[in-house]
Scaffold this active site. Sequence first.
Site, PDB file in Angstrom:
ATOM      1  N   HIS A 196       0.852  -1.184   0.000  1.00 45.28           N
ATOM      2  CA  HIS A 196       0.000   0.000   0.000  1.00 45.28           C
ATOM      3  C   HIS A 196       0.890   1.237   0.000  1.00 45.28           C
ATOM      4  O   HIS A 196       2.125   1.138   0.050  1.00 45.28           O
ATOM      5  CB  HIS A 196      -0.940  -0.005   1.204  1.00 45.28           C
ATOM      6  CG  HIS A 196      -2.109  -0.928   1.057  1.00 45.28           C
ATOM      7  ND1 HIS A 196      -3.126  -0.699   0.155  1.00 45.28           N
ATOM      8  CD2 HIS A 196      -2.413  -2.100   1.684  1.00 45.28           C
ATOM      9  CE1 HIS A 196      -4.023  -1.674   0.230  1.00 45.28           C
ATOM     10  NE2 HIS A 196      -3.604  -2.535   1.140  1.00 45.28           N
ATOM     11  N   ASP A 251      -0.176   6.990  -3.289  1.00 44.18           N
ATOM     12  CA  ASP A 251      -1.362   6.740  -4.117  1.00 44.18           C
ATOM     13  C   ASP A 251      -1.650   7.878  -5.083  1.00 44.18           C
ATOM     14  O   ASP A 251      -1.766   7.671  -6.293  1.00 44.18           O
ATOM     15  CB  ASP A 251      -2.595   6.521  -3.229  1.00 44.18           C
ATOM     16  CG  ASP A 251      -2.665   5.119  -2.657  1.00 44.18           C
ATOM     17  OD1 ASP A 251      -1.814   4.286  -3.023  1.00 44.18           O
ATOM     18  OD2 ASP A 251      -3.558   4.851  -1.840  1.00 44.18           O
TER      19      ASP A 251
END
Length: 377
Positions: free
Chosen positions: A128, A158
Amino acid sequence: MRGPLDGLKVVELAGIGPSPYACMLLADLGADVLRIERGDVDADHESTWEILNRSRPSVAVDLKNPAGRDLVLELCEQADALIEGFRPGVTERLGLGPEDVAKRNPRLVYGRMTGYGQVGPNAQRAGHDINYIAVSGALWPMGRKGESPVPPLNLVGDFGGGSLFLVFGVVAAVLSARTTGEGQVVDAAMVDGSASLMALSHSLMNAGFWHEERGVNLLDTGAPFYEVYETKDQQFVAVGAIEAKFYDELLRGLGWDASDVPAQFERDSWPATKELFAAKFREKTRDEWTEIFEGVDACVTPVLTPREAARHPYNTAREVFSLDGDIQPQPAPRFSKTPGAIGRSPGKAGSGTREGLLSWGIDRQRQETLRAEGAFG
């Protein structure tokens, strides 16, 4: 009026996080994006909370069904780009990889979003945002002296290192394809993007102006004039008075002159100066300090919660947020002649199947045939 990307057609193979945000940005600016995902072709059009899915219809397609796969390949024939955010090799196994698509449309740009990239020792490894920016070196400097690194939500990996670089890459490759007639693969990895975001930090380290010790540098809370301070009411103000003229205004607003504190760039005195600043800011509330520094170029601002920010005069005057229904940020950046817009509210998965496919030339009779073949799942 349509946005600056009017005429750009994109097939989105729905993923999570950075690839939906990238497609939201494209759709907000006028691109015609079809979001392909598992869903219910009969889903109602009630809005959902998923802002990242706004401005484009959700089309229910079963990618493992031959008719569903063939439908996506057919849509790619008229698309400028395809965007996917799966692990490397997934779309190839589905028959929707770059080579499969290129056979149908050699001009198509194939945008791929991953954490570690399409190749390399970590390519197939799960992760992540926090993992990607840890590996790129972007996480290490974030935090205070003597404390652990602090994850910056999922903004740096992200969305900053991922979505924005993917959008930049896809638009650049589309421009190239329109000149050369040849599409290409855009391999956007969050490790790559977040490493690129560290360019200034590496420059300062190369010049000897930045130490690899956390929390002792100019922009990492080491400097007293680039810091967040707690106020009397347990709120916070942000101080960013780097330049001398702004620092002078900061001291003036605090009721000091230069003789009351050590010299601005006397690094050995920074910890002691921070203590002086911290004690001073605790004497008044956040709003009192905001009023003192209003209209003053001292680079001092209140630290607003996300919901405060949406309704703060700073942002309502510029209409930074849409307050019509669910609060959400408006499209950015802004264009003087072809402004972007929130095209539609995010809908339930599959709720835009009929109208989305119809707008891409798949008529209703054909849709019923596809449904009978199981293309919609």
